[in-house]
Scaffold this active site. Structure first.
Site, PDB file in Angstrom:
ATOM      1  N   LYS A  89       0.874  -1.198   0.012  1.00  0.00           N
ATOM      2  CA  LYS A  89      -0.076   0.074   0.080  1.00  0.00           C
ATOM      3  C   LYS A  89       0.774   1.332   0.006  1.00  0.00           C
ATOM      4  O   LYS A  89       2.263   1.122   0.333  1.00  0.00           O
ATOM      5  CB  LYS A  89      -0.792   0.104   1.331  1.00  0.00           C
ATOM      6  CG  LYS A  89      -0.267  -0.109   2.530  1.00  0.00           C
ATOM      7  CD  LYS A  89      -0.813  -0.356   3.752  1.00  0.00           C
ATOM      8  CE  LYS A  89      -0.381  -0.580   4.962  1.00  0.00           C
ATOM      9  NZ  LYS A  89      -1.266  -1.066   6.143  1.00  0.00           N
ATOM     10  N   ARG A  99     -10.253  -0.199  14.802  1.00  0.00           N
ATOM     11  CA  ARG A  99     -10.377   0.405  13.563  1.00  0.00           C
ATOM     12  C   ARG A  99     -11.647  -0.020  12.920  1.00  0.00           C
ATOM     13  O   ARG A  99     -12.291   0.661  12.428  1.00  0.00           O
ATOM     14  CB  ARG A  99      -9.002   0.054  12.938  1.00  0.00           C
ATOM     15  CG  ARG A  99      -8.863   1.053  11.599  1.00  0.00           C
ATOM     16  CD  ARG A  99      -7.376   1.103  11.163  1.00  0.00           C
ATOM     17  NE  ARG A  99      -6.718  -0.018  10.947  1.00  0.00           N
ATOM     18  CZ  ARG A  99      -5.536  -0.253  10.505  1.00  0.00           C
ATOM     19  NH1 ARG A  99      -4.711   0.729  10.483  1.00  0.00           N
ATOM     20  NH2 ARG A  99      -5.029  -1.489  10.227  1.00  0.00           N
ATOM     21  N   HIS A 150      -5.939  -7.698  13.210  1.00  0.00           N
ATOM     22  CA  HIS A 150      -4.791  -6.770  13.138  1.00  0.00           C
ATOM     23  C   HIS A 150      -4.481  -6.519  14.798  1.00  0.00           C
ATOM     24  O   HIS A 150      -5.176  -5.995  15.402  1.00  0.00           O
ATOM     25  CB  HIS A 150      -5.235  -5.366  12.254  1.00  0.00           C
ATOM     26  CG  HIS A 150      -4.048  -4.731  11.813  1.00  0.00           C
ATOM     27  ND1 HIS A 150      -2.671  -5.240  11.344  1.00  0.00           N
ATOM     28  CD2 HIS A 150      -3.749  -3.331  12.282  1.00  0.00           C
ATOM     29  CE1 HIS A 150      -1.977  -4.427  11.062  1.00  0.00           C
ATOM     30  NE2 HIS A 150      -2.275  -3.352  11.517  1.00  0.00           N
ATOM     31  N   ARG A 195       0.780 -10.797   6.331  1.00  0.00           N
ATOM     32  CA  ARG A 195       0.538  -9.732   5.760  1.00  0.00           C
ATOM     33  C   ARG A 195       1.941  -8.807   6.100  1.00  0.00           C
ATOM     34  O   ARG A 195       2.081  -8.172   7.070  1.00  0.00           O
ATOM     35  CB  ARG A 195      -0.533  -8.911   5.988  1.00  0.00           C
ATOM     36  CG  ARG A 195      -1.835  -9.547   6.087  1.00  0.00           C
ATOM     37  CD  ARG A 195      -3.088  -8.591   6.567  1.00  0.00           C
ATOM     38  NE  ARG A 195      -2.856  -8.352   7.870  1.00  0.00           N
ATOM     39  CZ  ARG A 195      -3.614  -8.847   8.799  1.00  0.00           C
ATOM     40  NH1 ARG A 195      -3.990  -9.934   8.773  1.00  0.00           N
ATOM     41  NH2 ARG A 195      -3.330  -8.077   9.754  1.00  0.00           N
ATOM     42  N   TYR A 213      14.443  31.298   6.609  1.00  0.00           N
ATOM     43  CA  TYR A 213      13.424  32.057   7.076  1.00  0.00           C
ATOM     44  C   TYR A 213      13.342  32.358   8.628  1.00  0.00           C
ATOM     45  O   TYR A 213      14.074  31.340   9.294  1.00  0.00           O
ATOM     46  CB  TYR A 213      12.060  31.244   6.806  1.00  0.00           C
ATOM     47  CG  TYR A 213      11.736  31.198   5.220  1.00  0.00           C
ATOM     48  CD1 TYR A 213      11.280  32.402   4.684  1.00  0.00           C
ATOM     49  CD2 TYR A 213      11.575  30.087   4.659  1.00  0.00           C
ATOM     50  CE1 TYR A 213      11.204  32.609   3.296  1.00  0.00           C
ATOM     51  CE2 TYR A 213      11.381  29.991   3.107  1.00  0.00           C
ATOM     52  CZ  TYR A 213      11.097  31.160   2.336  1.00  0.00           C
ATOM     53  OH  TYR A 213      10.947  31.132   1.290  1.00  0.00           O
ATOM     54  N   CYS A 255      13.402  24.947   3.935  1.00  0.00           N
ATOM     55  CA  CYS A 255      12.471  25.568   3.059  1.00  0.00           C
ATOM     56  C   CYS A 255      11.368  24.415   2.382  1.00  0.00           C
ATOM     57  O   CYS A 255      11.597  23.231   2.452  1.00  0.00           O
ATOM     58  CB  CYS A 255      13.096  26.452   2.354  1.00  0.00           C
ATOM     59  SG  CYS A 255      14.252  27.726   3.045  1.00  0.00           S
ATOM     60  N   ASP A 313      11.515  23.917  -0.859  1.00  0.00           N
ATOM     61  CA  ASP A 313      12.408  23.163  -1.815  1.00  0.00           C
ATOM     62  C   ASP A 313      13.882  22.970  -1.644  1.00  0.00           C
ATOM     63  O   ASP A 313      14.572  22.560  -2.197  1.00  0.00           O
ATOM     64  CB  ASP A 313      12.174  23.831  -3.416  1.00  0.00           C
ATOM     65  CG  ASP A 313      10.839  24.427  -3.306  1.00  0.00           C
ATOM     66  OD1 ASP A 313       9.698  23.704  -3.492  1.00  0.00           O
ATOM     67  OD2 ASP A 313      10.614  25.751  -3.150  1.00  0.00           O
TER      68      ASP A 313
HETATM   69  C1  LIG Z   1      -0.475  -2.077   6.811  1.00  0.00           C
HETATM   70  C2  LIG Z   1      -0.896  -3.136   7.449  1.00  0.00           C
HETATM   71  C3  LIG Z   1      -0.150  -4.285   7.403  1.00  0.00           C
HETATM   72  C4  LIG Z   1       1.339  -4.329   7.444  1.00  0.00           C
HETATM   73  O1  LIG Z   1       1.859  -3.785   8.570  1.00  0.00           O
HETATM   74  P1  LIG Z   1       3.563  -3.694   8.741  1.00  0.00           P
HETATM   75  O2  LIG Z   1       3.600  -3.273   9.806  1.00  0.00           O
HETATM   76  O3  LIG Z   1       3.910  -2.776   7.691  1.00  0.00           O
HETATM   77  O4  LIG Z   1       3.929  -5.131   8.484  1.00  0.00           O
HETATM   78  C5  LIG Z   1      -0.646  -5.571   7.893  1.00  0.00           C
HETATM   79  N1  LIG Z   1      -2.226  -5.696   8.008  1.00  0.00           N
HETATM   80  C6  LIG Z   1      -2.882  -4.576   7.928  1.00  0.00           C
HETATM   81  C7  LIG Z   1      -4.383  -4.790   8.150  1.00  0.00           C
HETATM   82  C8  LIG Z   1      -2.451  -3.348   7.715  1.00  0.00           C
HETATM   83  O5  LIG Z   1      -3.195  -2.321   7.404  1.00  0.00           O
END
Ligand SMILES: *Cc1c(COP(=O)(O)O)cnc(C)c1O
Length: 376
Positions: free
Chosen positions: A40, A137, A168, A221, A266, A312, A314
């Site tokens: 992602k 979440r 998660h 994941r 600045y 700044c 850039d």
């Molecule tokens: C982003 C995400 C992950 C990956 O997490 P990491 O800490 O980068 O390994 C796994 N599961 C879910 C639901 C996520 O949103």
């Protein structure tokens, strides 16, 4: 979006590091488990398509993304592997996902009902049911809610391919395991509420797979570890070496000597105490090099040089130990001589996490790739 092509500031992504990190993780999995690469947010800033290609080379069998659009980009690029969208997709796009064979996360019964009724008359959508065991979440809140959804899905098998179930963890990257164990307990209760286990049962992000591998289920994941970053920052040491994949480099675009008493940038917040050499670097907060990094350092020819004056949009200025020619390479993240700056170093200074640093580099910085092909 305008990409900065004719500029010296660039991100260099090392494909060999990405393959190394994924291969190491896969070698720790049992042979019935799969690794899905979490790519992602443009592969945490590294480039979604490039990382997808590297992940496949290293043995990843699927991908996770946050948005349907990220999944569509992978399909457009020709990736045919399973892709799971981890966020909630607006139900009106259920059909598009089904057409592209993209799996969606579902977190309540209403979504299923609306999708079945209005968008999936003659097509089947792959779904993963998300369970909220304590992240707070998205996802089903209680085992009884899950039982009802499970029943609905079973009664609508023409519309839904119940492919996976997952949760998660909120604290898998912390030494204290109290809350983690609470979530594991709740997950078991959820699993008991299911008639039959789907193909994929998954709970592990990088931190869970590194430090709680016994919980893994049959798919992980794997996200931040791909990129060689420690999900805990410095709190827990990974069981193998994670190799940082991203370097950020630029050069000196302007070099001058200033006399004592002259100020920089600045607000004129920095005033030279002595005569000093000052270098200007063409990167700023619009590139994702945050303004609060003022006072941090970069590497010029192996020397730590302090960022002086406010960063700044850039450009920014550093104090040099001596005169360097315009065009001298500047390392903002990565190795220079025997010095190194990691994303965690940058994150610590900016009071955030390494994830936010690499995700924050904008499209204005071109990405360059090395070691994209496997060589024996
Ligand atoms: C982003 C995400 C992950 C990956 O997490 P990491 O800490 O980068 O390994 C796994 N599961 C879910 C639901 C996520 O949103």
């Amino acid at each position: 979006m305008v990409e900065g092509i004719h500029r010296s500031t660039r991100i260099i992504v090392d494909g060999a590091a990405i393959r190394h990190n994924i291969s190491e993780e896969i070698s720790r999995l049992d042979n019935k488990s799969e690794l899905f690469a979490v790519i992602k947010a443009n592969g945490y800033g590294h480039g979604i398509r490039a990382v997808a290609k590297l992940a496949k080379q290293a043995g990843a069998t699927g991908f996770c993304v946050a948005l349907l659009d990220e999944a569509l980009d992978l399909r457009e690029a020709g990736f045919v592997e399973p892709i799971l969208v981890l966020g909630i997709t607006p139900v009106e796009h259920a059909r598009l996902a089904a057409e592209k064979g993209i799996s969606l996360t579902v977190g309540n019964l209403e979504w299923l009902q609306e999708a079945a009724q209005n968008y999936l008359e003659d097509i089947q959508l792959k779904i993963h049911l998300g369970l909220d065991t304590g992240m707070g979440r998205i996802g089903f809140q209680t085992p009884s809610e899950l039982t009802v959804a499970d029943k609905f899905v079973n009664e609508h098998q023409e519309q839904f391919d119940f492919e996976g179930v997952f949760t998660h963890f909120a604290t898998a990257d912390e030494k204290d395991e109290t809350y983690f164990k609470l979530q594991v307990g709740r997950f078991k209760e959820f699993m008991n509420a299911l008639k039959k286990r789907p193909k994929y049962v998954h709970v592990s992000n990088t931190a869970t797979s590194l430090w709680h591998a016994a919980c893994n289920g049959n798919m992980i994941r794997f996200g931040v570890g791909i990129y060689g970053m420690n999900p805990s920052g410095r709190e827990i040491t990974p069981p193998y070496e994670l190799q940082p994949a991203m370097s950020l480099v630029s050069d000196l675009s302007f070099v001058k000597k200033i006399t004592a008493g002259r100020s920089i940038s600045y607000g004129a917040t920095y005033t030279a105490k002595n005569d000093e050499w000052i270098g200007t670097i063409p990167i700023g907060y619009a590139d994702g090099y945050e303004r609060r990094l003022t006072g941090f350092h970069v590497l010029v020819d192996g020397n730590e040089c302090e960022i002086v004056g406010r960063i700044c949009m850039d450009q920014m200025m550093v104090r040099l130990p001596k005169e360097f020619p315009v065009g001298t390479t500047v390392v903002l993240a990565g190795r220079s001589g025997n010095q190194i700056i990691t994303m965690t170093d940058i994150a610590d200074y900016a009071n955030t996490i390494n994830y936010e640093i690499t995700c924050g580099f904008t499209e204005r910085i071109p990405r360059e790739y090395k070691n994209m092909e496997v060589t024996k």
